[in-house]
Design a protein around this motif. Structure first.
Motif, mmCIF file in Angstrom:
data_model
loop_
_atom_site.group_PDB
_atom_site.id
_atom_site.type_symbol
_atom_site.label_atom_id
_atom_site.label_comp_id
_atom_site.label_asym_id
_atom_site.label_seq_id
_atom_site.Cartn_x
_atom_site.Cartn_y
_atom_site.Cartn_z
ATOM 1 N N TYR A 37 1.061 -62.468 -23.214
ATOM 2 C CA TYR A 37 2.413 -62.510 -23.774
ATOM 3 C C TYR A 37 2.762 -61.070 -24.178
ATOM 4 C CZ TYR A 37 1.228 -67.485 -24.352
ATOM 5 O OH TYR A 37 0.837 -68.794 -24.138
ATOM 6 N N GLY A 38 3.718 -60.453 -23.481
ATOM 7 C CA GLY A 38 4.040 -59.057 -23.734
ATOM 8 C C GLY A 38 5.462 -58.840 -24.201
ATOM 9 N N HIS A 39 5.706 -57.652 -24.764
ATOM 10 C CA HIS A 39 7.010 -57.211 -25.292
ATOM 11 C C HIS A 39 7.367 -57.961 -26.580
ATOM 12 C CE1 HIS A 39 7.293 -55.111 -21.538
ATOM 13 N NE2 HIS A 39 7.370 -56.220 -20.844
ATOM 14 N N LEU A 40 6.371 -58.180 -27.409
ATOM 15 C CA LEU A 40 6.548 -58.915 -28.659
ATOM 16 C C LEU A 40 6.899 -57.972 -29.806
ATOM 17 C CD1 LEU A 40 3.336 -61.110 -28.276
ATOM 18 C CD2 LEU A 40 5.648 -61.643 -27.481
ATOM 19 N N ASP A 85 5.834 -49.908 -21.128
ATOM 20 C CA ASP A 85 4.628 -50.735 -21.257
ATOM 21 C C ASP A 85 4.975 -52.028 -21.997
ATOM 22 O OD1 ASP A 85 1.954 -51.511 -21.182
ATOM 23 O OD2 ASP A 85 1.216 -49.534 -21.780
ATOM 24 N N TYR A 86 3.936 -52.805 -22.344
ATOM 25 C CA TYR A 86 4.131 -54.114 -22.964
ATOM 26 C C TYR A 86 4.564 -54.062 -24.427
ATOM 27 C CZ TYR A 86 1.413 -56.414 -19.200
ATOM 28 O OH TYR A 86 0.949 -56.909 -18.014
ATOM 29 N N GLY A 87 4.378 -52.910 -25.095
ATOM 30 C CA GLY A 87 4.556 -52.941 -26.534
ATOM 31 C C GLY A 87 3.515 -53.865 -27.150
ATOM 32 N N ALA A 88 3.914 -54.632 -28.157
ATOM 33 C CA ALA A 88 2.982 -55.571 -28.794
ATOM 34 C C ALA A 88 2.615 -56.683 -27.808
ATOM 35 C CB ALA A 88 3.608 -56.152 -30.052
ATOM 36 N N THR A 89 1.309 -56.950 -27.694
ATOM 37 C CA THR A 89 0.773 -57.829 -26.650
ATOM 38 C C THR A 89 -0.263 -58.776 -27.232
ATOM 39 O OG1 THR A 89 0.950 -55.922 -25.149
ATOM 40 C CG2 THR A 89 -0.310 -57.833 -24.361
ATOM 41 N N ILE A 90 -0.195 -60.038 -26.845
ATOM 42 C CA ILE A 90 -1.204 -61.039 -27.230
ATOM 43 C C ILE A 90 -1.734 -61.689 -25.961
ATOM 44 C CG2 ILE A 90 -1.646 -63.217 -28.441
ATOM 45 C CD1 ILE A 90 0.606 -62.470 -30.373
ATOM 46 N N ILE A 91 -3.065 -61.827 -25.873
ATOM 47 C CA ILE A 91 -3.700 -62.511 -24.749
ATOM 48 C C ILE A 91 -4.517 -63.675 -25.294
ATOM 49 C CG2 ILE A 91 -5.264 -62.307 -22.779
ATOM 50 C CD1 ILE A 91 -4.585 -59.295 -22.733
ATOM 51 N N LEU A 92 -4.215 -64.873 -24.818
ATOM 52 C CA LEU A 92 -4.918 -66.082 -25.249
ATOM 53 C C LEU A 92 -5.773 -66.627 -24.111
ATOM 54 C CD1 LEU A 92 -2.092 -68.004 -27.195
ATOM 55 C CD2 LEU A 92 -3.713 -66.287 -28.061
ATOM 56 N N THR A 93 -6.890 -67.253 -24.487
ATOM 57 C CA THR A 93 -7.782 -67.882 -23.510
ATOM 58 C C THR A 93 -7.664 -69.395 -23.623
ATOM 59 O OG1 THR A 93 -9.353 -66.047 -23.506
ATOM 60 C CG2 THR A 93 -10.189 -68.179 -22.799
ATOM 61 N N TYR A 121 -1.257 -52.998 -29.248
ATOM 62 C CA TYR A 121 0.075 -52.391 -29.203
ATOM 63 C C TYR A 121 0.045 -51.334 -28.102
ATOM 64 C CZ TYR A 121 4.398 -50.114 -30.776
ATOM 65 O OH TYR A 121 5.660 -49.589 -30.842
ATOM 66 N N ASN A 122 0.603 -51.679 -26.961
ATOM 67 C CA ASN A 122 0.624 -50.791 -25.800
ATOM 68 C C ASN A 122 1.941 -50.016 -25.803
ATOM 69 O OD1 ASN A 122 -1.910 -51.731 -24.420
ATOM 70 N ND2 ASN A 122 -0.821 -53.675 -24.515
ATOM 71 N N ILE A 163 3.615 -68.398 -31.998
ATOM 72 C CA ILE A 163 2.648 -67.304 -32.034
ATOM 73 C C ILE A 163 3.289 -65.930 -32.146
ATOM 74 C CG2 ILE A 163 0.847 -68.539 -30.784
ATOM 75 C CD1 ILE A 163 1.740 -66.994 -28.243
ATOM 76 N N ALA A 164 4.580 -65.827 -31.863
ATOM 77 C CA ALA A 164 5.184 -64.497 -31.801
ATOM 78 C C ALA A 164 6.701 -64.601 -31.780
ATOM 79 C CB ALA A 164 4.704 -63.773 -30.540
ATOM 80 N N GLU A 165 7.338 -63.439 -31.821
ATOM 81 C CA GLU A 165 8.769 -63.297 -31.581
ATOM 82 C C GLU A 165 8.983 -62.127 -30.626
ATOM 83 O OE1 GLU A 165 10.734 -62.766 -35.321
ATOM 84 O OE2 GLU A 165 10.472 -64.862 -35.922
ATOM 85 N N LEU A 166 10.066 -62.171 -29.877
ATOM 86 C CA LEU A 166 10.371 -61.059 -28.985
ATOM 87 C C LEU A 166 10.703 -59.812 -29.792
ATOM 88 C CD1 LEU A 166 12.504 -62.610 -26.103
ATOM 89 C CD2 LEU A 166 10.034 -62.524 -26.412
ATOM 90 N N GLY A 167 10.215 -58.677 -29.318
ATOM 91 C CA GLY A 167 10.413 -57.435 -30.029
ATOM 92 C C GLY A 167 11.671 -56.698 -29.620
ATOM 93 N N ALA A 168 12.164 -55.860 -30.514
ATOM 94 C CA ALA A 168 13.268 -54.949 -30.208
ATOM 95 C C ALA A 168 12.733 -53.778 -29.382
ATOM 96 C CB ALA A 168 13.902 -54.454 -31.495
ATOM 97 N N LYS A 169 13.636 -52.985 -28.835
ATOM 98 C CA LYS A 169 13.236 -51.897 -27.931
ATOM 99 C C LYS A 169 12.263 -50.926 -28.577
ATOM 100 C CE LYS A 169 17.117 -48.858 -29.081
ATOM 101 N NZ LYS A 169 18.245 -48.044 -28.603
ATOM 102 N N GLU A 170 12.368 -50.755 -29.893
ATOM 103 C CA GLU A 170 11.517 -49.787 -30.589
ATOM 104 C C GLU A 170 10.051 -50.192 -30.607
ATOM 105 O OE1 GLU A 170 15.682 -49.388 -31.841
ATOM 106 O OE2 GLU A 170 14.312 -51.109 -31.850
ATOM 107 N N GLU A 171 9.760 -51.477 -30.334
ATOM 108 C CA GLU A 171 8.370 -51.947 -30.414
ATOM 109 C C GLU A 171 7.934 -52.751 -29.195
ATOM 110 O OE1 GLU A 171 8.498 -53.987 -34.149
ATOM 111 O OE2 GLU A 171 9.790 -55.598 -33.411
ATOM 112 N N ASN A 172 8.767 -52.802 -28.164
ATOM 113 C CA ASN A 172 8.423 -53.618 -26.994
ATOM 114 C C ASN A 172 8.245 -52.797 -25.716
ATOM 115 O OD1 ASN A 172 10.933 -53.018 -25.913
ATOM 116 N ND2 ASN A 172 11.651 -55.133 -25.796
#
Length: 228
Positions: free
Chosen positions: A146-149, A126-134, A120-121, A169-178
């Motif tokens: 995948y950022g701003h989740l 910044d990105y807010g909630a972020t997931i990085i997959l390999t 959580y950046n 894997i995710a949903e787009l986040g609202a401004k309070e968390e993205n």
């Protein structure tokens, strides 16, 4: 050895969607955030609600389901946050593709992957909630950020977890968390994470453009969006 582009193109039949759009049927609106976009005043950029209204009005006016764009784009919008000001040269060159859509929009994994990291950046801009997959496609390993989740998107994750192709894997986040942005997905490909976890620059100094673009290929290879 095949290049990254060749690996992706030769496996195109197995690469699935990132969001629910059909490039052949859905209206996608390219959004320009360079200095040539004079509509985006400091007042709009300084207020996330006004910025969101601007994006939503653009989409509605153009009957577009999503806004999209931004790879290799020199952007003025990062002046809204000190997060992108580093020393004498600010970071302004965008290294991913943004997909602008409502909060709650589903995000999917396009190919079998494992979780490299997540975080959580929570800086302004910044990105807010972020997931990085390999990914490993025919022996070619790379990563996707995948950022701003939404914060809930991080629930149940652990490093090394297998994520099958086609999985939500995710949903787009609202401004309070993205990161305090209008809702959108920042989607970025990264060959070498350089030891980083949970974060990787999505915006670089223009003087470092060639280095970063070499490490961050065009995400449209996966998204298959081409406005030219």
């Amino acid at each position: 050895m095949q290049t990254f582009d060749q690996v992706i193109q030769s496996n195109a039949a197995w690469i699935q969607k990132v969001v629910d759009f059909d490039v052949k049927r859905d209206q996608l609106l390219p959004l320009d955030f360079t200095a040539s976009n004079t509509e985006l005043t400091d007042e709009i950029l300084g207020n996330t609600d006004l910025f969101s209204d601007w994006v939503n009005e653009k989409l509605a006016k153009n009957h577009a389901r999503y806004g999209i764009g931004g790879y290799n784009e020199h952007r003025t919008i990062y002046s809204r946050s000190a997060h992108f000001d580093t020393g004498e040269e600010a970071r302004r060159l965008h290294l991913g593709v943004d997909i602008w859509a409502p909060a709650g929009t589903p995000v999917y994994n396009f190919y079998d992957a494992t979780v490299q990291s997540f975080a959580y950046n929570d800086n302004l801009g910044d990105y807010g909630a972020t997931i990085i997959l390999t990914y490993d496609i025919n022996g070619y390993k790379f990563n996707a950020l995948y950022g701003h989740l939404s914060l809930a998107s991080l629930n149940g994750l652990k490093e090394g977890k297998f994520i099958a192709a086609g999985t939500k894997i995710a949903e787009l986040g609202a401004k309070e968390e993205n990161g305090s942005w209008p809702p959108h997905l920042h989607f970025q490909l990264i060959k070498d994470m350089g030891g980083l976890k949970g974060d990787y620059p999505g915006v670089c100094k223009f003087s470092e453009r060639e280095k970063y673009l070499a490490n961050c290929p065009d995400p449209n290879l996966i998204l298959k969006v081409n406005f030219s």
